[in-house]
Design an enzyme around this catalytic site. Structure first.
Site, PDB file in Angstrom:
ATOM      1  N   ALA A 142       6.858 -18.786  11.093  1.00  0.00           N
ATOM      2  CA  ALA A 142       6.691 -19.466  12.373  1.00  0.00           C
ATOM      3  C   ALA A 142       7.717 -20.591  12.444  1.00  0.00           C
ATOM      4  CB  ALA A 142       5.284 -20.029  12.479  1.00  0.00           C
ATOM      5  N   GLY A 157       4.698 -16.354   8.536  1.00  0.00           N
ATOM      6  CA  GLY A 157       4.365 -15.486   9.670  1.00  0.00           C
ATOM      7  C   GLY A 157       5.227 -14.223   9.696  1.00  0.00           C
ATOM      8  N   GLU A 213       3.502 -11.949   7.502  1.00  0.00           N
ATOM      9  CA  GLU A 213       2.263 -11.547   8.183  1.00  0.00           C
ATOM     10  C   GLU A 213       2.554 -10.522   9.288  1.00  0.00           C
ATOM     11  OE1 GLU A 213       1.195 -15.721   8.746  1.00  0.00           O
ATOM     12  OE2 GLU A 213      -0.722 -15.319   7.787  1.00  0.00           O
ATOM     13  N   GLU A 222       3.793 -21.234   2.871  1.00  0.00           N
ATOM     14  CA  GLU A 222       3.142 -22.286   3.663  1.00  0.00           C
ATOM     15  C   GLU A 222       2.662 -23.451   2.816  1.00  0.00           C
ATOM     16  OE1 GLU A 222       2.614 -19.038   3.977  1.00  0.00           O
ATOM     17  OE2 GLU A 222       2.419 -18.458   6.087  1.00  0.00           O
TER      18      GLU A 222
HETATM   19  N1  DAK Z   1      11.321 -22.560  11.262  1.00  0.00           N
HETATM   20  C1  DAK Z   1      12.332 -23.199  11.874  1.00  0.00           C
HETATM   21  N2  DAK Z   1      13.595 -23.141  11.437  1.00  0.00           N
HETATM   22  C2  DAK Z   1      13.845 -22.429  10.326  1.00  0.00           C
HETATM   23  C3  DAK Z   1      12.831 -21.753   9.627  1.00  0.00           C
HETATM   24  C4  DAK Z   1      11.503 -21.815  10.149  1.00  0.00           C
HETATM   25  N3  DAK Z   1      10.485 -21.197   9.590  1.00  0.00           N
HETATM   26  N4  DAK Z   1      13.380 -21.143   8.548  1.00  0.00           N
HETATM   27  C5  DAK Z   1      14.692 -21.436   8.595  1.00  0.00           C
HETATM   28  N5  DAK Z   1      14.975 -22.191   9.660  1.00  0.00           N
HETATM   29  C6  DAK Z   1      16.269 -22.712  10.069  1.00  0.00           C
HETATM   30  C7  DAK Z   1      16.714 -23.842   9.122  1.00  0.00           C
HETATM   31  O1  DAK Z   1      16.117 -25.067   9.504  1.00  0.00           O
HETATM   32  C8  DAK Z   1      18.213 -23.819   9.343  1.00  0.00           C
HETATM   33  O2  DAK Z   1      18.491 -24.449  10.564  1.00  0.00           O
HETATM   34  P1  DAK Z   1      19.731 -25.516  10.678  1.00  0.00           P
HETATM   35  O3  DAK Z   1      19.465 -26.557   9.646  1.00  0.00           O
HETATM   36  O4  DAK Z   1      20.955 -24.671  10.361  1.00  0.00           O
HETATM   37  O5  DAK Z   1      19.670 -25.989  12.091  1.00  0.00           O
HETATM   38  C9  DAK Z   1      18.516 -22.322   9.541  1.00  0.00           C
HETATM   39  O6  DAK Z   1      17.269 -21.719   9.910  1.00  0.00           O
HETATM   40  C10 DAK Z   1      19.004 -21.654   8.278  1.00  0.00           C
HETATM   41  O7  DAK Z   1      18.111 -21.966   7.241  1.00  0.00           O
HETATM   42  P2  DAK Z   1      18.560 -22.638   5.858  1.00  0.00           P
HETATM   43  O8  DAK Z   1      19.799 -23.461   6.027  1.00  0.00           O
HETATM   44  O9  DAK Z   1      17.354 -23.305   5.290  1.00  0.00           O
HETATM   45  O10 DAK Z   1      18.945 -21.327   5.029  1.00  0.00           O
HETATM   46  P3  DAK Z   1      18.833 -21.093   3.459  1.00  0.00           P
HETATM   47  O11 DAK Z   1      19.458 -19.756   3.217  1.00  0.00           O
HETATM   48  O12 DAK Z   1      19.324 -22.287   2.687  1.00  0.00           O
HETATM   49  O13 DAK Z   1      17.266 -20.987   3.165  1.00  0.00           O
HETATM   50  C11 DAK Z   1      15.030 -20.202   3.586  1.00  0.00           C
HETATM   51  C12 DAK Z   1      16.553 -19.944   3.739  1.00  0.00           C
HETATM   52  C13 DAK Z   1      14.318 -19.074   4.338  1.00  0.00           C
HETATM   53  C14 DAK Z   1      14.659 -20.145   2.096  1.00  0.00           C
HETATM   54  C15 DAK Z   1      14.682 -21.598   4.166  1.00  0.00           C
HETATM   55  O14 DAK Z   1      15.238 -21.717   5.470  1.00  0.00           O
HETATM   56  C16 DAK Z   1      13.212 -21.833   4.262  1.00  0.00           C
HETATM   57  O15 DAK Z   1      12.566 -22.169   3.281  1.00  0.00           O
HETATM   58  N6  DAK Z   1      12.680 -21.680   5.477  1.00  0.00           N
HETATM   59  C17 DAK Z   1      11.280 -21.955   5.742  1.00  0.00           C
HETATM   60  C18 DAK Z   1      10.421 -20.820   5.270  1.00  0.00           C
HETATM   61  C19 DAK Z   1       8.947 -21.130   5.513  1.00  0.00           C
HETATM   62  O16 DAK Z   1       8.432 -22.144   5.020  1.00  0.00           O
HETATM   63  N7  DAK Z   1       8.287 -20.255   6.252  1.00  0.00           N
HETATM   64  C20 DAK Z   1       6.869 -20.426   6.567  1.00  0.00           C
HETATM   65  C21 DAK Z   1       6.750 -21.231   7.846  1.00  0.00           C
HETATM   66  S1  DAK Z   1       5.049 -21.552   8.268  1.00  0.00           S
HETATM   67  C22 DAK Z   1      -0.238 -18.912  13.204  1.00  0.00           C
HETATM   68  C23 DAK Z   1       0.522 -17.789  12.940  1.00  0.00           C
HETATM   69  C24 DAK Z   1       1.521 -17.858  11.980  1.00  0.00           C
HETATM   70  C25 DAK Z   1       1.766 -19.030  11.311  1.00  0.00           C
HETATM   71  C26 DAK Z   1       1.024 -20.142  11.582  1.00  0.00           C
HETATM   72  C27 DAK Z   1       0.029 -20.086  12.528  1.00  0.00           C
HETATM   73  N8  DAK Z   1      -1.285 -18.852  14.135  1.00  0.00           N
HETATM   74  C28 DAK Z   1      -1.655 -17.601  14.739  1.00  0.00           C
HETATM   75  C29 DAK Z   1      -1.933 -20.073  14.539  1.00  0.00           C
HETATM   76  C30 DAK Z   1       2.846 -19.038  10.359  1.00  0.00           C
HETATM   77  C31 DAK Z   1       3.257 -20.145   9.705  1.00  0.00           C
HETATM   78  C32 DAK Z   1       4.526 -20.083   8.980  1.00  0.00           C
HETATM   79  O17 DAK Z   1       5.182 -19.090   8.911  1.00  0.00           O
END
Ligand code: DAK
Length: 259
Positions: free
Chosen positions: A67, A110, A113, A133
């Site tokens: 997400a 997500g 998921e 998460e």
């Molecule tokens: N959200 C927003 N931006 C994201 C992102 C994300 N999840 N993942 C990556 N980006 C963005 C980064 O901020 C970066 O943007 P800039 O800085 O260039 O502006 C760009 O994408 C490239 O990412 P990185 O520079 O970080 O790239 P790397 O190769 O160094 O790293 C990475 C890739 C995937 C390991 C890293 O970006 C990372 O850790 N990303 C976050 C992964 C994460 O934590 N995902 C879980 C998010 S929470 C719900 C349904 C679903 C959900 C919740 C509620 N309901 C039905 C209520 C789901 C929740 C989640 O998924």
């Protein structure tokens, strides 16, 4: 309908639709708008008699990195309740046509998921799956705690959800998260091949087979999902969720205080 965050191809091949998640700069992070487009597109394709199988993909670098953390970071529990994203995911869960995920790169949070909402999964050798998460101070919100546990078993699900570490495509294959792992040049073609195979079967039999398998998989799921939802909202009432998401945006390690 002209989606902004998706590329939808229905005409290139008979009976098969291809949906590409298309926010490459953000690693296809699933913002609310993308999810609404995906929901509406899937509903439309589900009602189209010409379509017999649907492939969902991202690009080589990311299926979806979860997400959109920027969109979620400032939200409180009541905001999350009012946005009610769960209804969008519930609609996707109810799609009757077979969904095939073609995954390369990151399938996280997500994103993973969404993969688990699909019926068949083809992964490239470069795919990585995870539920990170916990590193943001929250837990999965779209059924991850329930579906992942059913799919890979308790200790593997615990490992993925409590450590937030990613697993490789081959590990995902061994753990039963994906059907096939192929070289990166082939993952989409392989998923389309699967779609072609399904499109040759009776659409009615495919529909009822899908429904019956999901029935086996989902019994008692509803109760588990309710439980997960309450816990998910609860975390948005605390400080650690704000800290975890803000730290991500500021590209620094989070300082969790347990409040
Ligand atoms: N959200 C927003 N931006 C994201 C992102 C994300 N999840 N993942 C990556 N980006 C963005 C980064 O901020 C970066 O943007 P800039 O800085 O260039 O502006 C760009 O994408 C490239 O990412 P990185 O520079 O970080 O790239 P790397 O190769 O160094 O790293 C990475 C890739 C995937 C390991 C890293 O970006 C990372 O850790 N990303 C976050 C992964 C994460 O934590 N995902 C879980 C998010 S929470 C719900 C349904 C679903 C959900 C919740 C509620 N309901 C039905 C209520 C789901 C929740 C989640 O998924």
């Amino acid at each position: 309908m002209n989606p902004t965050y998706l590329i939808v191809e229905t005409r290139s091949e008979p009976n098969i639709a291809l949906i590409r998640l298309n926010r490459p700069k953000e690693l296809n992070a699933l913002n609310l708008e993308l999810m609404a487009e995906l929901r509406d597109t899937l509903k439309q394709l589900d009602q189209d008699d010409e379509v017999r199988a649907i492939v969902i993909t991202g690009d080589d670098r990311a299926f979806a990195a979860g997400a959109d953390i920027r969109q979620m970071s400032g939200k409180g529990a009541v905001d999350m309740l009012l946005i009610d994203q769960f209804s969008t995911w519930d609609t996707i869960k109810k799609i009757k046509k077979p969904l095939i995920a073609a995954v390369s790169g990151f399938a996280l949070g997500g994103g993973n998921e969404l993969v688990m909402h699909c019926d068949l999964v083809v992964a490239s050798e470069t795919a990585q799956f995870g539920q990170p998460e916990i590193k943001l101070g929250v837990i999965p919100g779209a059924g991850g705690t329930q579906r992942l546990t059913r799919q890979v078993g308790k200790v593997r699900a615990m490992e993925m959800m409590l450590t937030g570490e990613f697993i490789s495509a081959h590990q995902a294959l061994t753990w039963g998260l994906v059907n096939k792992v192929v070289p990166v040049e082939l993952y989409l073609e392989e998923a389309l091949n699967m779609a072609r195979q399904l499109a040759r079967q009776s659409p009615l039999a495919i529909r009822l087979a899908k429904e019956a398998v999901l029935k086996a998989h989902d019994t008692h799921l509803a109760e588990g999902l309710e439980f997960e939802r309450k816990n998910f909202y609860l975390l948005f009432a605390g400080q650690d969720q704000k800290e975890g998401m803000q730290a991500f945006i500021e590209k620094r390690p989070p300082n969790f205080i347990g409040r």
